[in-house]
Design an enzyme around this catalytic site. Sequence first.
Site, PDB file in Angstrom:
ATOM      1  N   GLY A   1       0.828  -1.209   0.000  1.00 45.55           N
ATOM      2  CA  GLY A   1       0.000   0.000   0.000  1.00 45.55           C
ATOM      3  C   GLY A   1       0.853   1.247   0.000  1.00 45.55           C
ATOM      4  O   GLY A   1       0.566   2.230   0.688  1.00 45.55           O
ATOM      5  N   ALA A   2       1.934   1.219  -0.797  1.00 46.34           N
ATOM      6  CA  ALA A   2       2.972   2.247  -0.711  1.00 46.34           C
ATOM      7  C   ALA A   2       2.829   3.365  -1.726  1.00 46.34           C
ATOM      8  O   ALA A   2       3.710   4.205  -1.835  1.00 46.34           O
ATOM      9  CB  ALA A   2       4.348   1.591  -0.884  1.00 46.34           C
ATOM     10  N   SER A   3       1.726   3.396  -2.474  1.00 47.73           N
ATOM     11  CA  SER A   3       1.611   4.392  -3.547  1.00 47.73           C
ATOM     12  C   SER A   3       1.057   5.731  -3.071  1.00 47.73           C
ATOM     13  O   SER A   3       1.052   6.700  -3.826  1.00 47.73           O
ATOM     14  CB  SER A   3       0.712   3.849  -4.667  1.00 47.73           C
ATOM     15  OG  SER A   3      -0.594   3.592  -4.185  1.00 47.73           O
ATOM     16  N   ARG A   4       0.611   5.796  -1.812  1.00 55.26           N
ATOM     17  CA  ARG A   4       0.059   7.061  -1.307  1.00 55.26           C
ATOM     18  C   ARG A   4      -0.118   6.957   0.205  1.00 55.26           C
ATOM     19  O   ARG A   4       0.121   5.922   0.803  1.00 55.26           O
ATOM     20  CB  ARG A   4      -1.288   7.364  -1.961  1.00 55.26           C
ATOM     21  CG  ARG A   4      -2.328   6.279  -1.748  1.00 55.26           C
ATOM     22  CD  ARG A   4      -3.622   6.611  -2.469  1.00 55.26           C
ATOM     23  NE  ARG A   4      -4.614   5.541  -2.302  1.00 55.26           N
ATOM     24  CZ  ARG A   4      -5.859   5.586  -2.759  1.00 55.26           C
ATOM     25  NH1 ARG A   4      -6.253   6.659  -3.438  1.00 55.26           N
ATOM     26  NH2 ARG A   4      -6.689   4.587  -2.564  1.00 55.26           N
TER      27      ARG A   4
ATOM     28  N   ASN B   1       0.632  -2.513   5.068  1.00 54.79           N
ATOM     29  CA  ASN B   1      -0.185  -1.300   5.160  1.00 54.79           C
ATOM     30  C   ASN B   1      -1.363  -1.290   4.189  1.00 54.79           C
ATOM     31  O   ASN B   1      -2.301  -0.524   4.370  1.00 54.79           O
ATOM     32  CB  ASN B   1       0.718  -0.077   4.910  1.00 54.79           C
ATOM     33  CG  ASN B   1      -0.057   1.210   4.796  1.00 54.79           C
ATOM     34  OD1 ASN B   1      -0.616   1.698   5.771  1.00 54.79           O
ATOM     35  ND2 ASN B   1      -0.107   1.757   3.581  1.00 54.79           N
TER      36      ASN B   1
ATOM     37  N   SER C   1      -6.769  -0.334  12.644  1.00 55.36           N
ATOM     38  CA  SER C   1      -7.736   0.769  12.621  1.00 55.36           C
ATOM     39  C   SER C   1      -8.641   0.693  13.829  1.00 55.36           C
ATOM     40  O   SER C   1      -9.017  -0.403  14.271  1.00 55.36           O
ATOM     41  CB  SER C   1      -8.572   0.708  11.345  1.00 55.36           C
ATOM     42  OG  SER C   1      -9.629   1.661  11.387  1.00 55.36           O
TER      43      SER C   1
ATOM     44  N   TYR D   1     -14.959  -3.130   6.103  1.00 58.44           N
ATOM     45  CA  TYR D   1     -13.632  -2.655   6.494  1.00 58.44           C
ATOM     46  C   TYR D   1     -13.356  -2.963   7.958  1.00 58.44           C
ATOM     47  O   TYR D   1     -12.295  -3.488   8.313  1.00 58.44           O
ATOM     48  CB  TYR D   1     -13.527  -1.155   6.247  1.00 58.44           C
ATOM     49  CG  TYR D   1     -12.163  -0.579   6.546  1.00 58.44           C
ATOM     50  CD1 TYR D   1     -11.095  -0.804   5.682  1.00 58.44           C
ATOM     51  CD2 TYR D   1     -11.936   0.195   7.690  1.00 58.44           C
ATOM     52  CE1 TYR D   1      -9.833  -0.272   5.956  1.00 58.44           C
ATOM     53  CE2 TYR D   1     -10.690   0.727   7.964  1.00 58.44           C
ATOM     54  CZ  TYR D   1      -9.645   0.487   7.091  1.00 58.44           C
ATOM     55  OH  TYR D   1      -8.401   1.006   7.359  1.00 58.44           O
TER      56      TYR D   1
ATOM     57  N   LYS E   1     -10.409  -5.347   9.427  1.00 62.87           N
ATOM     58  CA  LYS E   1      -9.337  -4.780  10.242  1.00 62.87           C
ATOM     59  C   LYS E   1      -9.243  -5.462  11.604  1.00 62.87           C
ATOM     60  O   LYS E   1      -8.146  -5.678  12.131  1.00 62.87           O
ATOM     61  CB  LYS E   1      -9.534  -3.264  10.405  1.00 62.87           C
ATOM     62  CG  LYS E   1      -9.065  -2.460   9.208  1.00 62.87           C
ATOM     63  CD  LYS E   1      -7.575  -2.668   8.968  1.00 62.87           C
ATOM     64  CE  LYS E   1      -7.045  -1.853   7.819  1.00 62.87           C
ATOM     65  NZ  LYS E   1      -5.599  -2.046   7.596  1.00 62.87           N
TER      66      LYS E   1
END
Length: 243
Positions: free
Chosen positions: A15-18, A94, A147, A160, A164
Amino acid sequence: MSGGKLENRVALITGASRGIGAAVAKLFVEEGAHVILLARSKSGLEDVDDEIRALYGDGHVTLMPFDLSKIDELEALGPTILERFGRLDILVANAGILGDQTLVSHSKIKDWKETWTTNVLSNVQLIRTVEPLLKASDAGRAMVTGSGMGVNATAFNGQYGVSKAAVMFLFKTWAEETKQTNLRVNMIRPGAVDTDMLAQVFPGGYQGDDMRTAEQVAPMFLELALPTCSRHGELVTPATFSL
């Protein structure tokens, strides 16, 4: 960078693009790590790579565009990293999707399956494929982004929240299974973070006064990634970290 707290460490960040993933990647590079950035969005990864190159130069990042829902293909990730880098010291799990925001009674099973596969089963597969590398490290470190929605139920966000809750329990279980190793496994609940996902959850705007930026919560991940970190099986929050 040279002399940083993560000098010569290799880190995998999903999940490293943002958002949080991108902020953690930048901080890890600043501290000397080589980061493997994994996300579905190739263009998003390239944007993060451009930012890191502009700040720290070339050679600190490897991009890995990949859809984590393809869990059968994910099994090859560990051997691929071993062949390419010879080691893996840090896992930052992430990545996650919000799922369909609706009443549980109105939800569709196919949407639950998509959310569960991406948010939970992909992390099971990640653990299976990278654990040997993390155990082989002199100080393997793993953490998952949890979360509060996995602890306190929020209407219309069952997919979600349930996922989580499950993934935090998954990492808690993994921590129990690795007590006698060099591996340290923890969970992070960063609180309300100014990301696209938070905007989707609160389309009218988040009303709390405790919202932080991704850059502000990234040091929580750094602490848990350090070779000197002794925390294990903990659920780390801003309150227990003194942000």
